[in-house]
Design an enzyme around this catalytic site. Structure first.
Site, mmCIF file in Angstrom:
data_model
loop_
_atom_site.group_PDB
_atom_site.id
_atom_site.type_symbol
_atom_site.label_atom_id
_atom_site.label_comp_id
_atom_site.label_asym_id
_atom_site.label_seq_id
_atom_site.Cartn_x
_atom_site.Cartn_y
_atom_site.Cartn_z
ATOM 1 N N ASP A 84 0.828 -1.211 0.000
ATOM 2 C CA ASP A 84 0.000 0.000 0.000
ATOM 3 C C ASP A 84 0.858 1.255 0.000
ATOM 4 O O ASP A 84 0.477 2.283 -0.559
ATOM 5 C CB ASP A 84 -0.922 -0.015 1.226
ATOM 6 N N GLU A 103 0.679 -12.609 5.109
ATOM 7 C CA GLU A 103 1.722 -12.026 4.242
ATOM 8 C C GLU A 103 3.034 -11.891 5.019
ATOM 9 O O GLU A 103 4.115 -12.161 4.491
ATOM 10 C CB GLU A 103 1.263 -10.656 3.732
HETATM 11 C C1 5RP Z 1 -3.097 -7.001 0.942
HETATM 12 C C2 5RP Z 1 -1.910 -6.144 0.671
HETATM 13 C C3 5RP Z 1 -1.708 -5.690 -0.730
HETATM 14 O O1 5RP Z 1 -0.431 -6.034 -1.130
HETATM 15 C C4 5RP Z 1 -1.868 -4.197 -0.794
HETATM 16 O O2 5RP Z 1 -3.133 -3.857 -0.273
HETATM 17 C C5 5RP Z 1 -1.728 -3.686 -2.227
HETATM 18 O O3 5RP Z 1 -2.841 -4.001 -2.970
HETATM 19 P P1 5RP Z 1 -2.932 -3.717 -4.515
HETATM 20 O O4 5RP Z 1 -1.921 -4.573 -5.197
HETATM 21 O O5 5RP Z 1 -4.361 -4.123 -4.856
HETATM 22 O O6 5RP Z 1 -2.694 -2.241 -4.751
HETATM 23 O O7 5RP Z 1 -1.122 -5.818 1.526
HETATM 24 O O8 5RP Z 1 -3.221 -7.289 2.315
#
Ligand code: 5RP
Length: 217
Positions: A84, A103
Site C-alpha cells: 500500500d 503475508e
Molecule cells: C493485501 C496487501 C496488498 O499487497 C496491498 O493492499 C496492495 O494491494 P494492490 O496490489 O491491490 O494495490 O497488503 O493485504
C-alpha cells in the site's frame, strides 16, 4: 499509462525472479493477481506456490498452480507481493486487503521478497495510508485505547473478518518516523496479532511500474 497497467508491468518484471523448479510465496491484492495471471502462463516451470490468503489460494488453483502448505515446504526462495506504501528503504505498509498476518509469515519464511507496485505507492515517509492492524476480537477496545495513547486514530474495518477470524483496526495519524521501532512496539500490545509495517523484514527488491518502464529499487 494507467495505475493498473503499471501494476501489470511490475508483475511482469517479477517473473525474472522465478527460476525453474521453485515453490514460491504469492501475495494478495490486485498487483499480486496480475502476477498470478502471468504465472499461469509459465506454470510448468513451478513446483507450486504458498498462498498468503484464502483469495490468493483460490486464484492460484484456478490458474492450475498447485498450492502447498507452508509447513511442508520449509524456507521459500522467493515471495512476490504488492504494497500500500513503500519507501526507498523498501519499508512497506501492507494489509489494505486485510491479509497482512499471513503475508508477514510468508515474507518472514522467504529468502527474497520482491515487492511489486505502481509508482503511486512510493512515499517519502510511511503513514498517509492508514496502518492496518489485525487484532483478536476481544482485545478491540483495549488495543484501540493503546493506539490512541500513541497518537493514532484507530477505526474498525466495518464488516471485515480476516482469514484468521480476527478484526482489523485501520490507524490514521501515527507518527511513523522510525518504522522498525514502531513495528516492534505495536507487536508488543497484547491482542495485536500483526501490524502492517513491514520494516524489520523489508522487501529485498522493489519493482515500481512507471510511465517510462519498471524501476528497480
Ligand atoms: C493485501 C496487501 C496488498 O499487497 C496491498 O493492499 C496492495 O494491494 P494492490 O496490489 O491491490 O494495490 O497488503 O493485504
Amino acid at each position: 499509462m494507467s495505475a493498473d497497467d503499471k501494476k501489470k508491468a511490475a508483475a511482469a518484471a517479477a517473473l525474472d525472479y522465478v527460476e525453474a523448479g521453485l515453490v514460491i510465496g504469492v501475495g494478495t491484492g490486485s498487483t499480486a493477481n496480475h502476477f498470478i495471471d502471468l504465472l499461469a502462463k509459465i506454470k510448468s516451470r513451478l513446483d507450486g506456490a504458498v498462498a498468503s490468503s484464502k483469495s490468493t489460494e483460490v486464484r492460484l488453483k484456478q490458474a492450475g498452480i498447485p498450492v502447498l502448505d507452508l509447513n511442508g515446504v520449509g524456507t521459500l526462495p522467493l515471495y512476490v507481493d504488492g504494497a500500500d506504501e513503500a519507501t526507498r528503504h523498501r519499508h512497506l505498509i501492507k494489509g489494505g486487503g486485510g491479509a497482512l498476518t499471513r503475508e508477514k509469515i510468508v515474507a518472514a519464511a522467504s529468502e527474497k521478497f520482491v515487492c511489486i507496485a505502481d509508482d503511486s505507492k512510493l512515499v517519502g515517509r510511511l503513514g498517509a495510508f492508514p496502518l492496518p492492524i489485525e487484532v483478536i476480537p476481544m482485545a478491540r477496545s483495549y488495543v484501540a485505547r493503546r493506539l490512541v495513547s500513541l497518537g493514532g486514530q484507530p477505526k474498525l474495518r466495518d464488516g471485515f473478518t480476516t482469514d484468521n477470524g480476527n478484526i482489523i483496526l485501520d490507524v490514521q495519524n501515527l507518527d511513523i518516523l522510525n518504522p522498525v521501532e514502531l513495528e516492534g512496539e505495536l507487536d508488543h500490545i497484547a491482542g495485536v496479532v500483526a501490524n502492517g509495517l513491514f520494516a524489520r523484514r523489508p522487501a529485498d527488491v522493489l519493482l515500481l511500474g512507471t510511465d517510462s518502464g519498471v524501476t528497480k529499487l
